[in-house]
Motif scaffolding. Structure first.
Motif, PDB file in Angstrom:
ATOM      1  N   VAL A  10       6.436  12.057  -1.549  1.00 26.39           N
ATOM      2  CA  VAL A  10       7.231  10.854  -1.788  1.00 26.39           C
ATOM      3  C   VAL A  10       7.980  10.395  -0.533  1.00 26.39           C
ATOM      4  O   VAL A  10       7.921   9.219  -0.156  1.00 26.39           O
ATOM      5  N   VAL A  11       8.683  11.320   0.117  1.00 29.31           N
ATOM      6  CA  VAL A  11       9.590  10.942   1.208  1.00 29.31           C
ATOM      7  C   VAL A  11       8.889  10.172   2.332  1.00 29.31           C
ATOM      8  O   VAL A  11       9.396   9.128   2.773  1.00 29.31           O
ATOM      9  N   PRO A  12       7.721  10.617   2.855  1.00 25.32           N
ATOM     10  CA  PRO A  12       7.088   9.851   3.937  1.00 25.32           C
ATOM     11  C   PRO A  12       6.763   8.411   3.556  1.00 25.32           C
ATOM     12  O   PRO A  12       6.921   7.494   4.378  1.00 25.32           O
ATOM     13  N   SER A  31       0.837  -1.202   0.000  1.00 22.69           N
ATOM     14  CA  SER A  31       0.000   0.000   0.000  1.00 22.69           C
ATOM     15  C   SER A  31       0.871   1.250   0.000  1.00 22.69           C
ATOM     16  O   SER A  31       0.595   2.217  -0.728  1.00 22.69           O
ATOM     17  N   GLN A  32       1.913   1.229   0.839  1.00 24.99           N
ATOM     18  CA  GLN A  32       2.815   2.380   0.857  1.00 24.99           C
ATOM     19  C   GLN A  32       3.555   2.542  -0.474  1.00 24.99           C
ATOM     20  O   GLN A  32       3.781   3.657  -0.934  1.00 24.99           O
ATOM     21  N   PHE A  33       3.909   1.403  -1.085  1.00 29.33           N
ATOM     22  CA  PHE A  33       4.600   1.477  -2.373  1.00 29.33           C
ATOM     23  C   PHE A  33       3.687   2.064  -3.440  1.00 29.33           C
ATOM     24  O   PHE A  33       4.118   2.879  -4.266  1.00 29.33           O
ATOM     25  N   GLY A  34       2.417   1.656  -3.419  1.00 33.85           N
ATOM     26  CA  GLY A  34       1.465   2.219  -4.373  1.00 33.85           C
ATOM     27  C   GLY A  34       1.281   3.712  -4.176  1.00 33.85           C
ATOM     28  O   GLY A  34       1.222   4.479  -5.157  1.00 33.85           O
ATOM     29  N   THR A  35       1.194   4.138  -2.926  1.00 33.75           N
ATOM     30  CA  THR A  35       1.078   5.566  -2.643  1.00 33.75           C
ATOM     31  C   THR A  35       2.334   6.301  -3.082  1.00 33.75           C
ATOM     32  O   THR A  35       2.265   7.435  -3.585  1.00 33.75           O
ATOM     33  N   LEU A  36       3.480   5.661  -2.887  1.00 30.52           N
ATOM     34  CA  LEU A  36       4.742   6.260  -3.308  1.00 30.52           C
ATOM     35  C   LEU A  36       4.776   6.466  -4.820  1.00 30.52           C
ATOM     36  O   LEU A  36       5.133   7.543  -5.312  1.00 30.52           O
ATOM     37  N   VAL A  37       4.397   5.438  -5.572  1.00 31.69           N
ATOM     38  CA  VAL A  37       4.406   5.539  -7.036  1.00 31.69           C
ATOM     39  C   VAL A  37       3.433   6.615  -7.502  1.00 31.69           C
ATOM     40  O   VAL A  37       3.752   7.451  -8.362  1.00 31.69           O
ATOM     41  N   THR A  38       2.233   6.603  -6.925  1.00 35.18           N
ATOM     42  CA  THR A  38       1.234   7.580  -7.329  1.00 35.18           C
ATOM     43  C   THR A  38       1.671   8.993  -6.965  1.00 35.18           C
ATOM     44  O   THR A  38       1.475   9.937  -7.745  1.00 35.18           O
ATOM     45  N   GLY A  39       2.272   9.141  -5.763  1.00 35.25           N
ATOM     46  CA  GLY A  39       2.724  10.469  -5.353  1.00 35.25           C
ATOM     47  C   GLY A  39       3.869  10.990  -6.203  1.00 35.25           C
ATOM     48  O   GLY A  39       3.903  12.180  -6.550  1.00 35.25           O
ATOM     49  N   VAL A  95      -3.447  10.566 -14.104  1.00 33.76           N
ATOM     50  CA  VAL A  95      -3.245   9.903 -12.815  1.00 33.76           C
ATOM     51  C   VAL A  95      -4.217   8.736 -12.664  1.00 33.76           C
ATOM     52  O   VAL A  95      -3.854   7.661 -12.174  1.00 33.76           O
ATOM     53  N   PHE A  96      -5.459   8.926 -13.083  1.00 37.30           N
ATOM     54  CA  PHE A  96      -6.447   7.847 -13.021  1.00 37.30           C
ATOM     55  C   PHE A  96      -6.102   6.736 -14.013  1.00 37.30           C
ATOM     56  O   PHE A  96      -6.281   5.549 -13.712  1.00 37.30           O
ATOM     57  N   TYR A  97      -5.620   7.112 -15.202  1.00 37.92           N
ATOM     58  CA  TYR A  97      -5.213   6.085 -16.169  1.00 37.92           C
ATOM     59  C   TYR A  97      -4.055   5.252 -15.616  1.00 37.92           C
ATOM     60  O   TYR A  97      -4.013   4.024 -15.790  1.00 37.92           O
TER      61      TYR A  97
END
Length: 370
Positions: free
Chosen positions: A214-216, A97-105, A120-122
């Motif tokens: 990204v950093v968090p 989950s954190q990795f997904g948030t990282l990639v999206t961020g 971003v949605f694509y």
């Protein structure tokens, strides 16, 4: 050591609604649907005058589909993973989950500047569908999915003896402590997730968006993995399970809220990023605390019980985010928001420290191992 046949049957009977399909198939089917809806969101935004209704419906449906993910995952892990390895396994999966948030961020911030919000949605929807294709191709057969769809179409009636023992569960203070602690953890997380970007933009308008987006989350990934490893290691060294779970919650709810409080008392951008990263990173210790404790308490119906706790947490998160916005408007200070995070976290931590246990509560009194 294998459990006796009657106990093994009881362990799996309570999760009949998951086991008839399989937790992995529930995850795959729901991910297919929410990935498609996410990728189609820009198209829904251009459907004439009814676009708002379509957008609202798609977001609600996406939330419902994603709502089965963690309960199905919890049910799957409680059945497939040994107790001594649950914390690290759950933390590893949670790190995704954190990795997904990282990639999206990270990528999303660039796509917003280069290609607009639709990209971003694509991206997020497309990545979900690619993951579904991988799982379908290498981990599941076509026959498995057809069978799962057939079971869903027919409904999921449960026999009388497979009903979740709600009355028995919620007579136990340890269950209420687990639910309330999960509620507090989810509420605190949603408040930070929702308001941190605005905090950084208003407090440090000249800062780069990709830094605090990204950093968090870059810190959260190794923190989640470390918490799972540490939890399982401590238990393997002879420490009581509940002692380890409570220690993880001290880190995940207690120490993380201390760093959240520090955010309201600094004017340095670097310090703010450090405090935000520490708070988000330490919150991942909840994966090895309360999230696994639900599997300790009721492995036979862990998915359903986690669903109840997670639903309560999501509702509390909605209230918490709204209350945070109200506090900002009335006080004009971000300190009040971080104080709210600390209060909510402290309430959940104190409740779990007082009433939390790791003994099973889903067995009948004559079967319960005291």
């Amino acid at each position: 050591m294998q459990p006796p046949p009657d106990k093994a049957h009881q362990d799996t009977a309570g999760d009949a609604q998951w086991s008839r399909i399989g937790g992995e198939k529930v995850i795959l089917l729901s991910a297919s649907a929410w990935g498609f809806l996410t990728a189609a969101t820009p198209l829904l935004a251009h459907l004439g005058g009814a676009h708002l209704a379509f957008m609202t419906f798609s977001r609600v449906l996406t939330g419902l589909l994603q709502g089965v993910y963690f309960p199905a995952l919890t049910s799957l892990l409680s059945q497939k993973v040994r107790e001594s390895e649950r914390a690290f396994t759950y933390s590893t999966v949670g790190a995704g989950s954190q990795f997904g948030t990282l990639v999206t961020g990270a990528v999303g911030s660039l796509l917003l500047d280069w290609c607009g919000w639709q990209s971003v949605f694509y991206l997020s929807g497309g990545l979900t569908l690619l993951w579904v294709c991988y799982v379908y191709r290498y981990l599941l057969s076509k026959q498995d999915l057809i069978l799962a769809l057939g079971v869903l179409a027919q409904g999921l009636p449960m026999a009388r003896h497979t009903r979740v023992p709600w009355r028995q569960l919620f007579r136990k203070p340890s269950v209420w402590a687990a639910v309330f602690s999960q509620l507090s953890a989810a509420c605190s997380f949603f408040i930070l997730l929702s308001w941190l970007p605005t905090f950084f933009k208003e407090t440090f308008p000249s800062s780069k968006g990709w830094v605090f987006n990204v950093v968090p989350w870059l810190v959260a990934i190794p923190a989640s993995l470390f918490s799972g490893f540490l939890s399982d290691h401590l238990i393997s060294q002879g420490y009581r399970t509940i002692t380890v779970r409570k220690f993880m919650q001290v880190m995940g709810l207690g120490l993380s809220s201390v760093f959240a409080l520090c955010l309201g008392h600094t004017s340095s951008f670097c310090k703010s990023v450090f405090f935000a990263s520490a708070s988000i990173g330490l919150q991942t210790f909840n994966h090895s605390g309360i999230s696994v404790n639900i599997q300790d308490l009721a492995p036979s119906c862990a998915g359903v019980l986690f669903g109840v706790a997670n639903t309560a947490g999501a509702l509390a998160g909605v209230v918490g985010v709204g209350l945070g916005g109200y506090l900002i408007e009335t006080t004009g200070s971000w300190t009040s928001v971080f104080n709210l995070v600390a209060v909510v976290s402290s309430l959940g931590l104190c409740t779990f420290l007082m009433f939390g246990k790791a003994q099973r509560v889903d067995l009948s009194p004559r079967q319960e191992d005291l």
